[in-house]
Enzyme design. Sequence first.
Site, short mmCIF file in Angstrom:
data_model
loop_
_atom_site.label_atom_id
_atom_site.label_comp_id
_atom_site.label_asym_id
_atom_site.label_seq_id
_atom_site.Cartn_x
_atom_site.Cartn_y
_atom_site.Cartn_z
N ASP A 97 40.06 47.70 9.47
CA ASP A 97 39.79 46.06 9.43
C ASP A 97 39.76 45.43 8.14
O ASP A 97 39.44 44.05 7.99
CB ASP A 97 38.37 45.73 10.20
CG ASP A 97 37.19 46.66 9.64
OD1 ASP A 97 37.25 47.09 8.28
OD2 ASP A 97 36.25 46.82 10.21
N GLU A 119 42.03 53.03 14.91
CA GLU A 119 40.69 52.51 15.00
C GLU A 119 41.03 50.91 15.60
O GLU A 119 40.15 50.04 15.24
CB GLU A 119 39.79 52.47 13.90
CG GLU A 119 38.47 52.22 14.15
CD GLU A 119 37.50 52.13 12.91
OE1 GLU A 119 37.46 51.20 12.08
OE2 GLU A 119 36.67 53.07 12.84
N GLU A 133 36.32 40.86 8.83
CA GLU A 133 36.74 42.02 9.41
C GLU A 133 37.17 41.82 11.10
O GLU A 133 38.19 42.16 11.59
CB GLU A 133 35.94 43.22 9.46
CG GLU A 133 35.81 43.79 8.08
CD GLU A 133 34.80 43.18 7.26
OE1 GLU A 133 34.37 42.08 7.56
OE2 GLU A 133 34.63 43.62 6.08
N HIS A 210 26.31 47.03 2.29
CA HIS A 210 27.29 46.43 1.26
C HIS A 210 27.87 45.10 2.10
O HIS A 210 28.72 44.52 1.36
CB HIS A 210 28.31 47.38 0.97
CG HIS A 210 29.20 47.75 2.46
ND1 HIS A 210 30.41 47.23 2.47
CD2 HIS A 210 28.83 48.54 3.25
CE1 HIS A 210 30.86 47.71 3.89
NE2 HIS A 210 29.98 48.63 4.12
N ARG A 212 29.72 41.76 3.43
CA ARG A 212 29.71 40.55 2.91
C ARG A 212 28.84 39.52 3.42
O ARG A 212 28.31 38.69 2.78
CB ARG A 212 31.12 40.25 2.92
CG ARG A 212 31.64 38.98 2.47
CD ARG A 212 33.18 38.58 2.48
NE ARG A 212 33.99 39.53 2.01
CZ ARG A 212 34.56 39.13 0.60
NH1 ARG A 212 34.40 37.95 0.41
NH2 ARG A 212 35.26 40.02 -0.02
N HIS A 243 26.47 50.56 -3.81
CA HIS A 243 27.79 50.10 -3.69
C HIS A 243 28.17 49.69 -5.15
O HIS A 243 27.26 48.90 -5.98
CB HIS A 243 27.94 49.05 -2.81
CG HIS A 243 29.27 48.93 -2.14
ND1 HIS A 243 30.27 48.07 -2.69
CD2 HIS A 243 29.99 49.61 -0.98
CE1 HIS A 243 31.51 48.19 -2.31
NE2 HIS A 243 31.32 49.24 -1.19
N1 UDP Z 1 30.14 57.04 1.96
C1 UDP Z 1 30.41 57.86 0.97
N2 UDP Z 1 29.31 57.78 -0.04
C2 UDP Z 1 28.43 56.72 -0.40
C3 UDP Z 1 28.36 55.91 0.98
C4 UDP Z 1 29.21 56.10 1.95
O1 UDP Z 1 31.19 58.61 0.74
O2 UDP Z 1 27.68 56.62 -1.24
C5 UDP Z 1 30.99 57.38 3.37
C6 UDP Z 1 30.27 57.16 4.57
O3 UDP Z 1 30.09 58.51 5.09
C7 UDP Z 1 31.27 56.65 5.62
C8 UDP Z 1 32.25 55.67 4.47
O4 UDP Z 1 31.75 56.07 3.29
O5 UDP Z 1 32.42 57.63 5.95
C9 UDP Z 1 31.47 54.33 4.83
O6 UDP Z 1 31.92 53.47 4.02
P1 UDP Z 1 31.23 51.96 3.87
O7 UDP Z 1 29.91 51.97 4.23
O8 UDP Z 1 31.60 51.30 2.51
O9 UDP Z 1 32.38 50.95 4.73
P2 UDP Z 1 32.18 50.62 6.33
O10 UDP Z 1 32.39 51.72 6.96
O11 UDP Z 1 31.13 49.73 6.51
O12 UDP Z 1 33.69 49.80 6.18
#
Ligand code: UDP
Length: 382
Positions: A97, A119, A133, A210, A212, A243
């Site tokens: 997204d 997805e 998103e 993290h 926005r 982050h």
């Molecule tokens: N993740 C990681 N290291 C971290 C934090 C998250 O590898 O320090 C992984 C987590 O297991 C998941 C993904 O990153 O698979 C999620 O990323 P994020 O939260 O940045 O993005 P979102 O899923 O909200 O788009």
Amino acid sequence: MPKRIMTIYGTRPEAIKVAPVIRAIEEHPELESVTVVTGQHREMLDQVNEIFGIVPDHDLDVFAHGQTLNGLMAKVFDRLDPVLVDVAPDAVVVQGDTSTVAAASIAAFYRRIPVVHIEAGLRSGDISSPFPEEANRKITSQIAALHLAPTATSRDNLLRESLPGETIAVTGNTVIDALLHTVEQDIPYADERLLETERAGRPVILVTTHRRENWGGAMEGVGRALRRLAERYPEHLIVLPVHRNPIVREAVLPQVQGLDNVLVTEPLAYGEFTRLMKAATIVLTDSGGVQEEAPSLGKPVLVMRENTERPEAVHAGTVKLIGTGEERIVTEVSRLVDDATAYAEMSNAVNPYGDGRAAARSVAAIASLFGIGERLPDFREA
Ligand code: UDP
């Protein structure tokens, strides 16, 4: 001639979720894989590519600090188009997204290349949350030739938007494939402090934030809640892999400074992060991917958002939406720490998002676009 499948991705969560699919494309005798990274989360991407043995073929290098969403979109159009022309893929695969997904989909569509959306069909129902998103997903759905919906709920969302049923396959979420593959490797912590925590067997509250729409005041409130929780539960360790975005850091870090049971780390490599999720007692997050992964490890997840496009684990009882209010965060985490029954109710391992075969289903569906083989039966929640 094998069909050339170009996968475009850029952020850490995209890398994690496309990696099992890229591997499966590489292993398919009648498909050829071409990978394009946008270069947004470069370091975080490298370590995911490494776990899965993926070497990107093209790098669009679109990242710049402080750039606007429109600036980013313009760069993706500008830099992706010549690669599309050069490589001339038979299909373009995007995941999730982000704005780069929306841009890449439009760019491929303008070149009359079919778009495959991994997805597909997640919806919060609110166009401004998650922002941007929710809109990116809807834009991509309008363009895609093949929708790989992770669950029956996401398929139904697409059907409600009048997308043709035969263009949708229910695959499960590839994040579960990635998680199982990575947990199996039992990758040790590189961070000494986490090694020590593991040895000491101290209860861990894992926190990530993290999004926005939580930037600014809401995120400062999250930081204040963490301070209060750290003071209330000195035997617990709050681990906060923070982050890289400076907006996130400036909001949260000042609130938790000087607390010896708050461990702030750089973003963790995926292997370490999955290890930490497995070890944690409670997960507090606004992340999409973590909402999907932690339930399958049997961890209670408190989600700091008002709504979610991932309702399946909420229905299963392992995820609870708690918003970003400081008071509510303190109350909900405290309840899980203090009340064993409440904790037990939320800590059942459930797998509403997948069974580890999403990549196989995805690639079978992609190949069948070209009349190669048959689709596999849809994923069904156990
Ligand atoms: N993740 C990681 N290291 C971290 C934090 C998250 O590898 O320090 C992984 C987590 O297991 C998941 C993904 O990153 O698979 C999620 O990323 P994020 O939260 O940045 O993005 P979102 O899923 O909200 O788009």
